[in-house]
Design a protein around this motif. Structure first.
Motif, PDB file in Angstrom:
ATOM      1  N   ASN A   1       7.354  10.516   9.753  1.00  0.00           N
ATOM      2  CA  ASN A   1       7.097   9.125  10.058  1.00  0.00           C
ATOM      3  C   ASN A   1       6.074   8.968  11.165  1.00  0.00           C
ATOM      4  N   LYS A   2       6.291   9.745  12.218  1.00  0.00           N
ATOM      5  CA  LYS A   2       5.437   9.681  13.388  1.00  0.00           C
ATOM      6  C   LYS A   2       4.003  10.063  13.018  1.00  0.00           C
ATOM      7  N   ARG A   3       3.884  11.124  12.177  1.00  0.00           N
ATOM      8  CA  ARG A   3       2.574  11.593  11.768  1.00  0.00           C
ATOM      9  C   ARG A   3       1.882  10.546  10.903  1.00  0.00           C
ATOM     10  N   ASN A   4       2.643   9.946   9.995  1.00  0.00           N
ATOM     11  CA  ASN A   4       2.075   8.923   9.122  1.00  0.00           C
ATOM     12  C   ASN A   4       1.528   7.744   9.922  1.00  0.00           C
ATOM     13  N   ILE A   5       2.314   7.313  10.887  1.00  0.00           N
ATOM     14  CA  ILE A   5       1.875   6.187  11.713  1.00  0.00           C
ATOM     15  C   ILE A   5       0.562   6.515  12.404  1.00  0.00           C
ATOM     16  N   PHE A   6       0.481   7.746  12.924  1.00  0.00           N
ATOM     17  CA  PHE A   6      -0.732   8.167  13.623  1.00  0.00           C
ATOM     18  C   PHE A   6      -1.927   8.175  12.663  1.00  0.00           C
ATOM     19  N   LEU A   7      -1.704   8.698  11.463  1.00  0.00           N
ATOM     20  CA  LEU A   7      -2.778   8.762  10.466  1.00  0.00           C
ATOM     21  C   LEU A   7      -3.281   7.361  10.112  1.00  0.00           C
ATOM     22  N   ILE A   8      -2.338   6.449   9.933  1.00  0.00           N
ATOM     23  CA  ILE A   8      -2.732   5.073   9.594  1.00  0.00           C
ATOM     24  C   ILE A   8      -3.533   4.446  10.737  1.00  0.00           C
ATOM     25  N   GLN A   9      -3.059   4.716  11.963  1.00  0.00           N
ATOM     26  CA  GLN A   9      -3.776   4.176  13.125  1.00  0.00           C
ATOM     27  C   GLN A   9      -5.219   4.657  13.150  1.00  0.00           C
ATOM     28  N   ILE A  10      -5.396   5.968  12.937  1.00  0.00           N
ATOM     29  CA  ILE A  10      -6.743   6.546  12.936  1.00  0.00           C
ATOM     30  C   ILE A  10      -7.570   5.951  11.796  1.00  0.00           C
ATOM     31  N   SER A  11      -6.950   5.820  10.623  1.00  0.00           N
ATOM     32  CA  SER A  11      -7.687   5.301   9.469  1.00  0.00           C
ATOM     33  C   SER A  11      -8.194   3.893   9.717  1.00  0.00           C
ATOM     34  N   ILE A  12      -7.357   3.056  10.331  1.00  0.00           N
ATOM     35  CA  ILE A  12      -7.777   1.664  10.569  1.00  0.00           C
ATOM     36  C   ILE A  12      -9.082   1.638  11.362  1.00  0.00           C
ATOM     37  N   ALA A  13      -9.120   2.426  12.453  1.00  0.00           N
ATOM     38  CA  ALA A  13     -10.326   2.456  13.285  1.00  0.00           C
ATOM     39  C   ALA A  13     -11.508   3.005  12.485  1.00  0.00           C
ATOM     40  N   SER A  14     -11.270   4.101  11.750  1.00  0.00           N
ATOM     41  CA  SER A  14     -12.364   4.731  11.002  1.00  0.00           C
ATOM     42  C   SER A  14     -12.915   3.777   9.957  1.00  0.00           C
ATOM     43  N   ILE A  15     -11.999   3.140   9.209  1.00  0.00           N
ATOM     44  CA  ILE A  15     -12.447   2.227   8.149  1.00  0.00           C
ATOM     45  C   ILE A  15     -13.227   1.061   8.756  1.00  0.00           C
ATOM     46  N   PHE A  16     -12.737   0.559   9.879  1.00  0.00           N
ATOM     47  CA  PHE A  16     -13.411  -0.548  10.549  1.00  0.00           C
ATOM     48  C   PHE A  16     -14.864  -0.195  10.866  1.00  0.00           C
TER      49      PHE A  16
END
Lengths: 248, 257
Positions: free
Chosen positions: B11-26
Motif C-alpha cells: 500500500n505504502k509503495r503504491n501511494i508513493f508511486l502514484i504521488q511520483i506519477s502525478i508530478a511526472s505526468i503534470f
C-alpha cells in the motif's frame, strides 16, 4: 511515644470572590514518631490544606506548628506527576537534583530503592511504559530519595482503579514500614484508612475542626489487605462512617 | 512476513508511486503541450525552459547567491522570531495582568494582514534587507507567541506543586519543567514558522529587494520572462520542502525520547 510535630490552634481563612472563607478552624493535634496518621473528612473540607501548611507550601495561616527536631518533609501528591521526558531513574532523582542534594551517595541510595522495589529493569525506560502501580512506586521513591522524616500523602492512590489500588497501598505500606517513616495521609476512603493507619483524625465539614481522633487497634495487625479481615474492622468502619455521615 | 505487513508495505509503495506519477505526468503534459505549441510558452513557460533557466542562473553563479539571500533572511527572521516569542511568552506567563491586558491586542494583530504594514516598514526602516526581515518576523510572531504562551499556561498544576514540594525556585520550575514540557510545542511551532517566515520574506522581497528568490520572481514578471518566474517558484517549492523536512527530523528526534 515521641512527638515529632505539635500543631496548635491551626486556622486558615482565605479570600474568595464571595468573601472570606473559613477553611480550617482551631485544629490541634500531635504527630508521633513512626506512626501512620490519617486525616479523613468529606471532600473539600480542607484536608489537603493542612498538608500544604505542614510542608510550608502555604504560609498564610494562624496558629503554631512546632517541630521537635529539624525535620525534612516529603510530600506525595494525588497524581504521580512523573515527567514524561525523563527516564524512571531521572524521575526518581528529580527531587534530589532540585534540592541540590544529588551526590554519589544519594544517587546510590535512590538506585538501591529502585532495585529493591521492583524497578530494576525499568530504570532507563520512560514513564509511559510503566503500569499505574509502578508509576506510583517511582513517585514514592522520588520522595523517599530525599530521606524525609515525615511523609505527607494526599490521597496518593485516588488515581488508580480499585484492584490496583489495593495492591499499591499494600506495596507502599510495606515500603514505608521498611524505611521507618512517619506518615500523615489525607483520604476520604474509610476502609483504606482503617487498613493502614495507627490513628485516624476525623474532620468536620468546612470550616474543618477536629471531630474525633481514633486509635486504630486491630488484632493480628499485618498488611493493609490482611488488616481488612480483622474482626475490629467493621466496628471502626461503622463509627467512622457515622462520624462523617452526621456532617453531610 | 505476515499478510498484513506485506499488504501495508505494498500500500505504502503504491501511494508513493502514484504521488511520483502525478508530478511526472503534470510536467510531461505541460512539456508536450508546450512543444506542440498548444499553449503559449511566453505566458506559461515550460519544464525544459525552466530547467534551462536554472542552469543559466547556476552558470552565471547567481543561483546560489539568490537562494542564499532568501535563505539567510528567512533564517535570521526565524531565529529572531523564536527568541522574541519565547521571551514575550515568559513575560506574559509570569505576569497574568499583562497577559490579560495584551490579549485583545494580540488577537487584533493576529487577524491583521501583515502585508498591509509593508509600505510603513519601508518608510520607517528603509528599502533594505531589514524591512524584509521585519516582514518575516511580523508574519510569524503573533501566532508563535500565542502557541508558546498557551503551552506554558497548560503546564500541569500538579507538576508545579511537585516542584514546589522540593522547594524549587521559579527558575528551576521554568528550566526543568515548563520549558522541557513545552519543547514539542515549540518545535511544532517552528514547523509552522518556517513556512510562514518564508511567506513573509518573499512578501518583503516583492516590496523591496536587490536579490533573492522573491526578487527573481518579481524581476521576471516585470520583464515578462515567465521562465524566470516559474524557475523562481520551483526553487521556492524545493527550498521550503527542504526546510520543512529539516524541522521534521528534529521533531522526530525529540519524539524518540
Amino acid at each position: 511515644m515521641d512527638t515529632l510535630v505539635q500543631i496548635k490552634n491551626l486556622s486558615k481563612t482565605y479570600e474568595s470572590i464571595d468573601g472570606k472563607v473559613n477553611a480550617i478552624k482551631d485544629v490541634t493535634f500531635d504527630i508521633y514518631k513512626n506512626e501512620f496518621l490519617t486525616i479523613i473528612g468529606s471532600s473539600g473540607c480542607g484536608k489537603s490544606t493542612i498538608l500544604n501548611i505542614l510542608d510550608q507550601l502555604d504560609k498564610e495561616y494562624q496558629g503554631t506548628i512546632e517541630f521537635t527536631e529539624d525535620i525534612n518533609i516529603g510530600y506525595m501528591l494525588q497524581e504521580d506527576a512523573l515527567f514524561e521526558w525523563l527516564t524512571v531513574e531521572e524521575n526518581a532523582l528529580l527531587g534530589l537534583k532540585i534540592l541540590k542534594k544529588l551526590n554519589d551517595e544519594t544517587r546510590k541510595y535512590t538506585i538501591s530503592l529502585l532495585d529493591k522495589y521492583g524497578l530494576k529493569d525499568f530504570k532507563d525506560k520512560y514513564p509511559k511504559s510503566l503500569s499505574g502501580g509502578m508509576r506510583q512506586r517511582v513517585a514514592l521513591i522520588r520522595t523517599l530519595a530525599t530521606k524525609p522524616k515525615i511523609l505527607l500523602m494526599d490521597e496518593p492512590f485516588s488515581a488508580l482503579d480499585y484492584q490496583t489500588r489495593l495492591q499499591v497501598s499494600d506495596d507502599v505500606y510495606r515500603i514505608i514500614k521498611q524505611e521507618g517513616m512517619t506518615v500523615v495521609m489525607v483520604s476520604h476512603d474509610l476502609a483504606e484508612s482503617i487498613s493502614v493507619s495507627d490513628r485516624i483524625i476525623v474532620l468536620s465539614k468546612r470550616p474543618a475542626t477536629i471531630k474525633n481522633i481514633y486509635k486504630i487497634e486491630l488484632s493480628n495487625k499485618s498488611t493493609p489487605i490482611e488488616n481488612r479481615k480483622a474482626k475490629e474492622f467493621a466496628y471502626y468502619y461503622d463509627i467512622l462512617w457515622k462520624d462523617l455521615d452526621k456532617n453531610v | 512476513m505476515s499478510n498484513y505487513k506485506s499488504k501495508y508495505k505494498k500500500n505504502k509503495r503504491n501511494i508513493f508511486l502514484i504521488q511520483i506519477s502525478i508530478a511526472s505526468i503534470f510536467f510531461l503534459v505541460w512539456e508536450i503541450l508546450a512543444r506542440c505549441k498548444i499553449i503559449n510558452t511566453f505566458i506559461t513557460s515550460s519544464p525544459s525552459n525552466i530547467v534551462e533557466t536554472i542552469i543559466n542562473l547556476y552558470q552565471n553563479q547567481n543561483l546560489f547567491y539568490h537562494i542564499w539571500v532568501t535563505l539567510s533572511e528567512t533564517l535570521i527572521a526565524f531565529t529572531l522570531t523564536l527568541i522574541i516569542s519565547i521571551i514575550i511568552s515568559i513575560i506574559l506567563y509570569k505576569n497574568d495582568i499583562i497577559a490579560k491586558i495584551m490579549d485583545p491586542y494580540l488577537t487584533m494583530l493576529n487577524s491583521l494582514p501583515k502585508v498591509a504594514l509593508g509600505p510603513i516598514l519601508i518608510i520607517w526602516i528603509g528599502a533594505n534587507e531589514k524591512s524584509i526581515i521585519t516582514m518575516g518576523i511580523l508574519i510569524t510572531i503573533i501566532v508563535s507567541i500565542q502557541t508558546i504562551y498557551n503551552g506554558f499556561k497548560s503546564t500541569s498544576a500538579t507538576k508545579i506543586k511537585l516542584m514546589r514540594t522540593f522547594k524549587a525556585s521559579d527558575k528551576d520550575i521554568f528550566l526543568k519543567l515548563i520549558f522541557p514540557q513545552n519543547l514539542r510545542i515549540i518545535v511544532s511551532t517552528l514547523k509552522i514558522n518556517t513556512a510562514l517566515c518564508l511567506v513573509g520574506i518573499i512578501m518583503g522581497e516583492f516590496l523591496t529587494s536587490k536579490a533573492g528568490i522573491g526578487y527573481l520572481i518579481l524581476y521576471g514578471s516585470q520583464v515578462f520572462n515567465l521562465d524566470l518566474v516559474m524557475a523562481g517558484v520551483l526553487i521556492l517549492i524545493i527550498l521550503s520542502t527542504l526546510i520543512y523536512n529539516f524541522i521534521r527530523i528534529i521533531e522526530k528526534r525529540l519524539e524518540k525520547c
